[in-house]
Write a protein that holds these residues in place. Structure first.
Motif, PDB file in Angstrom:
ATOM      1  N   MET A   1       0.819  -1.187   0.000  1.00 10.05           N
ATOM      2  CA  MET A   1       0.000   0.000   0.000  1.00 10.05           C
ATOM      3  C   MET A   1       0.868   1.258   0.000  1.00 10.05           C
ATOM      4  O   MET A   1       0.492   2.251  -0.592  1.00 10.05           O
ATOM      5  CB  MET A   1      -0.927  -0.024   1.207  1.00 10.05           C
ATOM      6  N   GLU A   2       2.023   1.222   0.645  1.00 15.07           N
ATOM      7  CA  GLU A   2       2.895   2.398   0.716  1.00 15.07           C
ATOM      8  C   GLU A   2       3.481   2.755  -0.644  1.00 15.07           C
ATOM      9  O   GLU A   2       3.649   3.928  -0.961  1.00 15.07           O
ATOM     10  CB  GLU A   2       4.010   2.183   1.740  1.00 15.07           C
ATOM     11  N   ILE A   3       3.738   1.758  -1.480  1.00 14.58           N
ATOM     12  CA  ILE A   3       4.248   2.045  -2.824  1.00 14.58           C
ATOM     13  C   ILE A   3       3.196   2.808  -3.618  1.00 14.58           C
ATOM     14  O   ILE A   3       3.501   3.803  -4.286  1.00 14.58           O
ATOM     15  CB  ILE A   3       4.659   0.741  -3.549  1.00 14.58           C
ATOM     16  N   THR A   4       1.972   2.364  -3.543  1.00 14.89           N
ATOM     17  CA  THR A   4       0.893   3.043  -4.251  1.00 14.89           C
ATOM     18  C   THR A   4       0.729   4.468  -3.728  1.00 14.89           C
ATOM     19  O   THR A   4       0.594   5.411  -4.511  1.00 14.89           O
ATOM     20  CB  THR A   4      -0.428   2.274  -4.104  1.00 14.89           C
ATOM     21  N   ALA A   5       0.755   4.642  -2.424  1.00 16.13           N
ATOM     22  CA  ALA A   5       0.627   5.982  -1.836  1.00 16.13           C
ATOM     23  C   ALA A   5       1.765   6.880  -2.311  1.00 16.13           C
ATOM     24  O   ALA A   5       1.551   8.057  -2.615  1.00 16.13           O
ATOM     25  CB  ALA A   5       0.614   5.890  -0.312  1.00 16.13           C
ATOM     26  N   SER A   6       2.956   6.334  -2.405  1.00 11.12           N
ATOM     27  CA  SER A   6       4.107   7.105  -2.885  1.00 11.12           C
ATOM     28  C   SER A   6       3.905   7.542  -4.336  1.00 11.12           C
ATOM     29  O   SER A   6       4.191   8.691  -4.698  1.00 11.12           O
ATOM     30  CB  SER A   6       5.380   6.271  -2.749  1.00 11.12           C
ATOM     31  N   LEU A   7       3.397   6.648  -5.173  1.00 15.66           N
ATOM     32  CA  LEU A   7       3.138   6.986  -6.574  1.00 15.66           C
ATOM     33  C   LEU A   7       2.066   8.073  -6.689  1.00 15.66           C
ATOM     34  O   LEU A   7       2.172   8.983  -7.514  1.00 15.66           O
ATOM     35  CB  LEU A   7       2.712   5.741  -7.352  1.00 15.66           C
ATOM     36  N   VAL A   8       1.045   7.985  -5.852  1.00 13.92           N
ATOM     37  CA  VAL A   8      -0.016   8.994  -5.856  1.00 13.92           C
ATOM     38  C   VAL A   8       0.567  10.351  -5.465  1.00 13.92           C
ATOM     39  O   VAL A   8       0.276  11.377  -6.100  1.00 13.92           O
ATOM     40  CB  VAL A   8      -1.167   8.580  -4.913  1.00 13.92           C
ATOM     41  N   ARG A   9       1.408  10.392  -4.438  1.00  9.59           N
ATOM     42  CA  ARG A   9       2.051  11.646  -4.024  1.00  9.59           C
ATOM     43  C   ARG A   9       2.967  12.184  -5.118  1.00  9.59           C
ATOM     44  O   ARG A   9       3.040  13.398  -5.328  1.00  9.59           O
ATOM     45  CB  ARG A   9       2.835  11.449  -2.730  1.00  9.59           C
ATOM     46  N   THR A  14      -3.161  13.489  -3.192  1.00 10.27           N
ATOM     47  CA  THR A  14      -3.124  13.026  -1.810  1.00 10.27           C
ATOM     48  C   THR A  14      -3.755  11.649  -1.742  1.00 10.27           C
ATOM     49  O   THR A  14      -4.920  11.476  -2.103  1.00 10.27           O
ATOM     50  CB  THR A  14      -3.912  13.992  -0.898  1.00 10.27           C
ATOM     51  N   PRO A  15      -2.993  10.649  -1.289  1.00 12.21           N
ATOM     52  CA  PRO A  15      -3.565   9.296  -1.205  1.00 12.21           C
ATOM     53  C   PRO A  15      -4.588   9.195  -0.073  1.00 12.21           C
ATOM     54  O   PRO A  15      -4.483   9.878   0.939  1.00 12.21           O
ATOM     55  CB  PRO A  15      -2.345   8.416  -0.913  1.00 12.21           C
ATOM     56  N   ALA A  16      -5.589   8.365  -0.285  1.00 11.97           N
ATOM     57  CA  ALA A  16      -6.613   8.113   0.733  1.00 11.97           C
ATOM     58  C   ALA A  16      -6.922   6.614   0.721  1.00 11.97           C
ATOM     59  O   ALA A  16      -7.195   6.049  -0.334  1.00 11.97           O
ATOM     60  CB  ALA A  16      -7.874   8.912   0.447  1.00 11.97           C
ATOM     61  N   VAL A  17      -6.869   5.988   1.873  1.00 21.64           N
ATOM     62  CA  VAL A  17      -7.223   4.576   1.980  1.00 21.64           C
ATOM     63  C   VAL A  17      -8.740   4.502   2.041  1.00 21.64           C
ATOM     64  O   VAL A  17      -9.364   5.011   2.976  1.00 21.64           O
ATOM     65  CB  VAL A  17      -6.586   3.930   3.223  1.00 21.64           C
ATOM     66  N   ILE A  18      -9.339   3.882   1.039  1.00 21.34           N
ATOM     67  CA  ILE A  18     -10.799   3.863   0.938  1.00 21.34           C
ATOM     68  C   ILE A  18     -11.356   2.448   0.880  1.00 21.34           C
ATOM     69  O   ILE A  18     -12.510   2.251   0.547  1.00 21.34           O
ATOM     70  CB  ILE A  18     -11.278   4.678  -0.273  1.00 21.34           C
ATOM     71  N   GLY A  19     -10.528   1.479   1.201  1.00 24.86           N
ATOM     72  CA  GLY A  19     -10.998   0.102   1.228  1.00 24.86           C
ATOM     73  C   GLY A  19      -9.998  -0.842   0.598  1.00 24.86           C
ATOM     74  O   GLY A  19      -9.037  -0.423  -0.032  1.00 24.86           O
ATOM     75  N   GLY A  20     -10.249  -2.107   0.769  1.00 24.44           N
ATOM     76  CA  GLY A  20      -9.365  -3.131   0.232  1.00 24.44           C
ATOM     77  C   GLY A  20      -9.791  -3.569  -1.157  1.00 24.44           C
ATOM     78  O   GLY A  20     -10.672  -2.972  -1.794  1.00 24.44           O
ATOM     79  N   PRO A  49     -17.697  14.454  -3.621  1.00 21.86           N
ATOM     80  CA  PRO A  49     -17.145  15.229  -2.509  1.00 21.86           C
ATOM     81  C   PRO A  49     -15.668  14.954  -2.316  1.00 21.86           C
ATOM     82  O   PRO A  49     -15.163  13.888  -2.666  1.00 21.86           O
ATOM     83  CB  PRO A  49     -17.954  14.747  -1.290  1.00 21.86           C
ATOM     84  N   ALA A  50     -14.986  15.916  -1.760  1.00 21.15           N
ATOM     85  CA  ALA A  50     -13.555  15.768  -1.453  1.00 21.15           C
ATOM     86  C   ALA A  50     -13.385  14.780  -0.305  1.00 21.15           C
ATOM     87  O   ALA A  50     -14.212  14.722   0.608  1.00 21.15           O
ATOM     88  CB  ALA A  50     -12.957  17.112  -1.078  1.00 21.15           C
ATOM     89  N   VAL A  51     -12.333  13.994  -0.386  1.00 18.49           N
ATOM     90  CA  VAL A  51     -12.004  13.040   0.688  1.00 18.49           C
ATOM     91  C   VAL A  51     -10.908  13.668   1.524  1.00 18.49           C
ATOM     92  O   VAL A  51      -9.862  14.059   1.005  1.00 18.49           O
ATOM     93  CB  VAL A  51     -11.531  11.700   0.106  1.00 18.49           C
ATOM     94  N   SER A  52     -11.152  13.789   2.822  1.00 22.19           N
ATOM     95  CA  SER A  52     -10.130  14.402   3.677  1.00 22.19           C
ATOM     96  C   SER A  52      -9.292  13.358   4.361  1.00 22.19           C
ATOM     97  O   SER A  52      -9.593  12.221   4.419  1.00 22.19           O
ATOM     98  CB  SER A  52     -10.781  15.301   4.707  1.00 22.19           C
TER      99      SER A  52
END
Length: 52
Positions: A1-9, A14-20, A49-52
Motif C-alpha cells: 500500500m505504501e508504494i501506491t501511496a508514494s506513486l499517488v504523491r 493526496t492518497p486516501a485509503v478507501i478500502g481493500g 465530494p472531497a475526501v479528507s
C-alpha cells in the motif's frame, strides 16, 4: 500500500485509503462515472465530494 501511496504523491495528489481489494469493483465503477463527467465537460468535483 505504501508504494501506491508514494506513486499517488509523486503525481501531486493526496492518497486516501478507501478500502481493500474487495471494494475494487465499486471504485472502478465510480472512476468510470467521474471520467465520463470530465469528458462531457462537467467538473467532476461538482458531483464527488472531497475526501479528507
Amino acid at each position: 500500500m505504501e508504494i501506491t501511496a508514494s506513486l499517488v504523491r509523486d503525481v501531486g495528489a493526496t492518497p486516501a485509503v478507501i478500502g481493500g481489494l474487495d471494494r475494487a469493483r465499486q471504485w472502478e465503477e465510480a472512476a468510470g462515472f467521474v471520467i465520463a463527467l470530465a469528458f462531457a465537460g462537467v467538473n467532476p468535483q461538482s458531483a464527488v465530494p472531497a475526501v479528507s
